[in-house]
Scaffold this active site. Sequence first.
Site, PDB file in Angstrom:
ATOM      1  N   ASP A 222      -7.028   4.498  -4.454  1.00  0.00           N
ATOM      2  CA  ASP A 222      -7.700   4.370  -3.147  1.00  0.00           C
ATOM      3  C   ASP A 222      -8.310   5.751  -2.905  1.00  0.00           C
ATOM      4  OD1 ASP A 222      -7.936   2.497  -0.645  1.00  0.00           O
ATOM      5  OD2 ASP A 222      -7.372   4.411   0.221  1.00  0.00           O
TER       6      ASP A 222
ATOM      7  N   LYS B 235       0.863  -1.187   0.000  1.00  0.00           N
ATOM      8  CA  LYS B 235       0.000   0.000   0.000  1.00  0.00           C
ATOM      9  C   LYS B 235       0.893   1.228   0.000  1.00  0.00           C
ATOM     10  CE  LYS B 235      -4.385   1.216   0.212  1.00  0.00           C
ATOM     11  NZ  LYS B 235      -5.597   0.554  -0.295  1.00  0.00           N
TER      12      LYS B 235
END
Length: 442
Positions: free
Chosen positions: A163, A123
Amino acid sequence: MVKHVIEEVIKRNPGEVEFHQAVQEVVESVAPVLQKHPEYKELKILERIVEPERQLMFRVPWVDDKGNVQINRGFRIEFNSAIGPYKGGLRFHPSVYIGIIKFLGFEQIFKNALTTLPMGGGKGGSDFDPKGKSDGEVMRFCQSFMSELFRHIGPDTDVPAGDIGVGGREIGFMFGMYKKLRNEFTGVLTGKGLDWGGSLVRTEATGYGLIYFLLEMLKDMGKDIKGATVVSSGSGNVSIYAMQKCQELGAKVVACSDSNGYIYDKDGINLKTVKQLKEVERKRIKEYVKIHPKAVYEEGCDNIWKIKCDIALPNATQNEIDERSAKKLVENGVWAVAEGANMPSTPEAVKVFLKNKVAFGPAKAANAGGVATSGLEMTQNSQRLSWSFEETDKYLNRIMKDIYKQAKGAAEEYGAAGNLVVGANIAGFTKVAKAMYAHGIV
Ligand code: NDP
């Protein structure tokens, strides 16, 4: 037996509260797996899995429209590559710091394992706030961000996606910069535009996947989504397409929100208006009531959970449902909660749902449709082919059913029937642990 792992994580990662929270949930769930498999304990699989393989933090300087130099901080956590290249989104939001990225990267390991596709966990992101910035400013920021990130990623190494705050526009600017720096056209990012390597259904995937997962939960309860009243927080990518699928299936979605407040439309939200406001004009959700005066707007996003509903979909951000909101939902008769956002329910809220027999779909299983379709985008890029919408959607549906089956099955196997939190953690962990065991101490 696992307490020391949590204590060590807290000691080694001070102040990273979201990361501690995510680790605690997984570690507690998988304790019975270690009991059954002493070989994992011996090789310290759990102690290794909570330590990222690599953490990158870098300076991102850029120039705003007034000619001022701005400095943000960039992150990429390459958490675990036991079952495939690192895969996970990039978040651009002022609240981003290492603890948020680490929690998201950690969750991603197990979520990606559940998809059945070969993807490791990672991430990244930045404390940059795209809100209120011009397209030129966003482009210069994305280019600067990629001018460092490009040397760490690649289609077989690490494949970022979007995201919060990172949609098609940002992916486009980052892809353009990567291509220029590497002189290569490869599937290094997912969520790409359809004319340059993107996959049909990727935009809809997390929201649609969430509802496919929810349908499996409802099937086991003997309930129907048709005619159900739904509340979906957020009004971004996940929320919009979850609402769309709910409406298609005959549910009535009465409320959604943004980080300032929520709208309630008792006759059902007009999704066309929400899409126009949020996807096209990038405006605030409160503008909705100017177009639909019968709807009401209220400041403060927590209050959305006071609205009576059958199904609650937290689709905005972490820890958005606390114990109080969970109790309110239960009091109002909620039957099912499915998490589109990552870790949107606090541990206390989860306990309230489980105790009150509310069907609960945890994020790492229920929202895995986005990354699964990103995996399908990678497959199409490798094949140099594009699949049709129907074909990709069918694949997504199959994956979500499979994830549900895995989580349900693992919960039953370990004596926690009906607890999908435990089931998803165990099923995801077991797959990664097996691979780490096979690879030796690396
Ligand atoms: P978007 O940026 O498209 O939308 C986020 C939405 O949540 C916006 O409406 C935003 O409001 C709201 N929001 C953000 N922060 C807060 C906050 N602190 N309090 C209240 N509302 C807030 O993001 P996505 O829809 O992509 O992501 C939403 C969630 O889903 C995140 O948790 C993400 O990690 C998760 N997720 C996303 C996937 C994807 O494919 N996109 C895949 C799997 C999970 P505002 O406009 O005011 O900021």
